[in-house]
Motif scaffolding. Structure first.
Motif, PDB file in Angstrom:
ATOM      1  N   SER A  40      23.536  -1.595 -39.712  1.00  9.84           N
ATOM      2  CA  SER A  40      22.824  -2.506 -40.613  1.00  9.84           C
ATOM      3  C   SER A  40      22.068  -3.721 -39.824  1.00  9.84           C
ATOM      4  O   SER A  40      21.069  -4.138 -40.311  1.00  9.84           O
ATOM      5  CB  SER A  40      23.767  -3.335 -41.593  1.00  9.84           C
ATOM      6  N   VAL A  41      22.455  -3.720 -38.416  1.00  8.40           N
ATOM      7  CA  VAL A  41      21.650  -4.690 -37.786  1.00  8.40           C
ATOM      8  C   VAL A  41      20.375  -3.979 -37.188  1.00  8.40           C
ATOM      9  O   VAL A  41      19.645  -4.486 -37.319  1.00  8.40           O
ATOM     10  CB  VAL A  41      22.732  -5.097 -36.558  1.00  8.40           C
ATOM     11  N   GLN A  42      20.758  -2.581 -36.695  1.00 10.91           N
ATOM     12  CA  GLN A  42      19.368  -1.889 -36.501  1.00 10.91           C
ATOM     13  C   GLN A  42      18.128  -1.837 -37.330  1.00 10.91           C
ATOM     14  O   GLN A  42      17.223  -2.022 -37.097  1.00 10.91           O
ATOM     15  CB  GLN A  42      19.858  -0.451 -35.950  1.00 10.91           C
ATOM     16  N   GLU A  43      18.860  -2.042 -38.960  1.00  7.07           N
ATOM     17  CA  GLU A  43      17.901  -1.808 -40.014  1.00  7.07           C
ATOM     18  C   GLU A  43      17.272  -3.034 -40.081  1.00  7.07           C
ATOM     19  O   GLU A  43      16.158  -3.051 -40.935  1.00  7.07           O
ATOM     20  CB  GLU A  43      18.452  -0.939 -41.157  1.00  7.07           C
ATOM     21  N   SER A  44      17.686  -4.197 -39.628  1.00 10.12           N
ATOM     22  CA  SER A  44      17.155  -5.248 -39.718  1.00 10.12           C
ATOM     23  C   SER A  44      15.785  -5.615 -39.300  1.00 10.12           C
ATOM     24  O   SER A  44      15.008  -6.198 -39.993  1.00 10.12           O
ATOM     25  CB  SER A  44      17.945  -6.322 -39.225  1.00 10.12           C
ATOM     26  N   LYS A  45      15.523  -4.645 -38.441  1.00 13.86           N
ATOM     27  CA  LYS A  45      14.041  -4.690 -37.765  1.00 13.86           C
ATOM     28  C   LYS A  45      13.072  -4.719 -39.010  1.00 13.86           C
ATOM     29  O   LYS A  45      11.980  -5.255 -38.994  1.00 13.86           O
ATOM     30  CB  LYS A  45      13.775  -3.451 -37.042  1.00 13.86           C
ATOM     31  N   GLU A  46      13.256  -3.708 -39.774  1.00 14.30           N
ATOM     32  CA  GLU A  46      12.107  -3.281 -41.099  1.00 14.30           C
ATOM     33  C   GLU A  46      12.416  -4.551 -41.947  1.00 14.30           C
ATOM     34  O   GLU A  46      11.019  -4.838 -42.402  1.00 14.30           O
ATOM     35  CB  GLU A  46      12.760  -1.980 -41.838  1.00 14.30           C
ATOM     36  N   ARG A  47      13.381  -5.206 -42.217  1.00 17.38           N
ATOM     37  CA  ARG A  47      13.520  -6.101 -43.504  1.00 17.38           C
ATOM     38  C   ARG A  47      12.666  -7.368 -42.584  1.00 17.38           C
ATOM     39  O   ARG A  47      11.817  -8.075 -43.292  1.00 17.38           O
ATOM     40  CB  ARG A  47      14.824  -6.509 -43.468  1.00 17.38           C
ATOM     41  N   ILE A  48      12.905  -7.466 -41.327  1.00 18.93           N
ATOM     42  CA  ILE A  48      12.478  -8.766 -40.752  1.00 18.93           C
ATOM     43  C   ILE A  48      10.807  -8.685 -40.898  1.00 18.93           C
ATOM     44  O   ILE A  48       9.951  -9.672 -41.138  1.00 18.93           O
ATOM     45  CB  ILE A  48      13.115  -8.986 -39.130  1.00 18.93           C
TER      46      ILE A  48
END
Ligand code: ATP
Ligand code: MG
Length: 512
Positions: A40-48
């Motif tokens: 979930s931390v790695q996926e934050s790239k896309e959300r950010i």
């Protein structure tokens, strides 16, 4: 110089400070997050990326490196979205470099830049205050729980665009107003004792259980009113103190079980458990440990209806927390300790057909079937139950009567008086230790309870006759102390011991 934003990581019930370092270097456009972040931390790239673009700011194009320190602490959850986004905006000079001084940030971003509600905001705010931060930015939807904590500025951000304008000093977001919840108490929405006809003995036993936080077992034939009595128990429990309410609310916050407008849980939780529940759901677990039912019942009640239908292994999981008042959950990622100081109410039929011990209806269970049924209830668990109470089928004129018994409100007042006496007795010890007879350490009770000589003689006779265990001896003393507290008696007298002994019938002789 990289930008540095502070955030918090919650593992189990423990908070740790996390430094989010953001650096933008020359190189091909890319983003790397290091520091043991989970998926979930790695996926934050896309959300950010989307959130920054959709908030009217510019997503920096060069090579971006994000470090979540300390590097040996596993980080999980989407709460680092916000600090990472803010770090990128600061490092690309879109926000002033000092705008996050002495300020923490937590929050999940949506693609459109809105800040989503996250679990664990109450412990995060409380922790930020504890380690000396003057402000914390949280998602606006989490405002209610954050309003409990005073002494720190809580900035409720609805979305990234509004927050950017706040941090640039253009449109200030007002701080969350601290509410005073000291006096709040909503009466329990449940059955009340006056609605239940008869069963004076069981109501008395339940009142003692509430006064001293003793574990209790109700057993009797089907339809006699066991579930009804257990569910009305809430109506005689005193409200939580402010400190207890904060502890309970923190657990619900971490479990993500607080509703948007729920700030503080003021009434003791009541957790009815179905017999198909697994051991993990009961004690807590998961790769990132989450509180189980026993922690959700902290300072309240865990109700196990149809106790003998539970798996033996599931019941045995309760033995350690019943003794210690907390549970340690060990997983690969580490060990978490959750508080779990609850009153156990269990209800069961005395045998498979339900009529063992009934004065009129005959039990049709064979001795082998009876033994098989009872075997499920382990001796050690039974030993941790202070009060056992037979709930009989009521005769016609009792069940048919119109006048109710003493109202719950009156019994609740009696319980509150007894609790106050216990608080005064035990408050000189450890600051955060238990304050009730039922939960106090066994080593303490003999020193603190004051027993008359005659009462001690009676206890000794019973002990020799019934071959009680050491735990049962302490349990009788604890229950007697509660009965004495309910009468405001300084010493435990013979009648208090005698009544406590009544609540230890041998399970086999239900009706004696
Ligand atoms: N003393 C009572 N006063 C009022 N209603 C009662 C009483 N005893 C039983 N009832 C009624 O009977 C219903 C069944 O009671 P309850 O579910 O508490 O029984 P039980 O002892 O838990 O049975 P089982 O062993 O089958 O679970 C209740 O919903 C209630 O309507
Ligand atoms: Mg029932």
């Amino acid at each position: 110089m990289p930008s540095k934003i502070f955030s918090v990581s919650i593992f189990g019930f423990e908070c740790r400070r996390v430094e989010v370092e953001v650096d933008i270097l020359n190189g091909l456009a890319s983003i790397t997050i290091v520091g043991l972040g989970d998926a979930s931390v790695q996926e934050s790239k896309e959300r950010i990326r989307s959130a920054i673009k959709n908030s009217g700011a510019e997503y920096p194009r060069r090579k971006k490196t994000i470090n979540l320190a300390p590097a040996d602490l596993k980080k999980h959850g989407p709460m680092f979205d916000l600090p990472i986004a803010l770090g990128l905006l600061m490092q690309s000079s879109q926000l002033p470099s000092n705008c996050m001084d002495n300020t923490m940030a937590v929050g999940e971003l949506s693609l459109s830049g809105e800040l989503r509600r996250i679990p664990g905001v109450l412990p995060a705010v409380s922790y930020a205050k504890q380690i000396g931060f003057s402000s914390i930015i949280i998602p606006e939807e989490n405002s209610a729980e954050a309003s409990i904590i005073s002494g720190i500025n809580v900035i409720p951000a609805p979305d990234l665009a509004t927050l950017i304008s706040h941090l640039r000093g253009e449109h200030k977001i007002p701080f969350v107003k601290t509410e005073n919840y000291g006096e709040t108490f909503t009466p329990a929405d449940c059955w009340h004792f006056e609605d239940i006809r008869g069963h004076e003995n069981s109501k008395r036993a339940l009142t003692i259980a509430a006064a001293g936080q003793h574990n209790i077992l109700l057993f009797g034939p089907p339809g006699s009113g066991k579930t009804l009595l257990a569910r009305s128990f809430r109506s005689i429990l005193p409200p939580l103190s402010f400190e207890e309410a904060i502890e309970v609310t923190k657990i619900y916050s971490i479990a993500g079980r607080l509703s948007t407008n729920e700030a503080l849980i003021c009434s003791p939780p009541f957790r009815p458990i179905h017999h198909t529940a697994s051991a993990v759901s009961l004690v807590g677990g998961g790769s990132i440990p989450r509180p189980g039912e026993i922690s959700l019942a902290h300072h309240g009640v865990l109700f196990l209806d149809e106790l003998l239908e539970f798996q033996r292994g599931t019941l045995d999981c309760l033995r350690q927390p019943l003794e210690d008042g907390h549970i340690s959950v060990t997983r690969i990622a580490g060990t978490s300790k959750f508080p779990a100081q609850f009153t156990l109410i269990a209800a069961t039929n005395p045998c498979a057909c339900g009529y063992f011990g009934d004065p009129v209806k005959a039990c049709i269970c064979t001795p082998t079937r009876l033994e098989q049924y009872r075997k499920k209830l382990s001796g050690p668990l039974l030993d941790r139950i202070d009060l056992m109470c037979y709930v009989p089928r009521l005769p016609f004129d009792k069940i048919n009567q119109l006048v109710g018994s003493e109202p719950s409100e009156l019994l609740q007042k009696r319980v509150m008086v007894a609790r106050q006496l216990q608080r005064e007795r035990y408050s000189d010890g450890e600051k955060s230790g238990p304050r009730t007879n039922g939960k106090i350490a066994s080593t303490e009770i003999r020193k603190r309870c004051g027993v008359s000589d005659e009462a001690m003689r009676l206890l000794k006779d019973a002990f020799l006759k019934f071959h009680y265990s050491g735990r049962a001896y302490h349990s009788i003393l604890k229950v007697s102390r509660t009965i004495a507290d309910m009468e405001n008696s300084k010493e435990i007298l013979p009648q208090h011991i005698a009544e406590a002994l009544q609540y230890r019938p041998r399970f086999e002789n239900a009706n004696e």
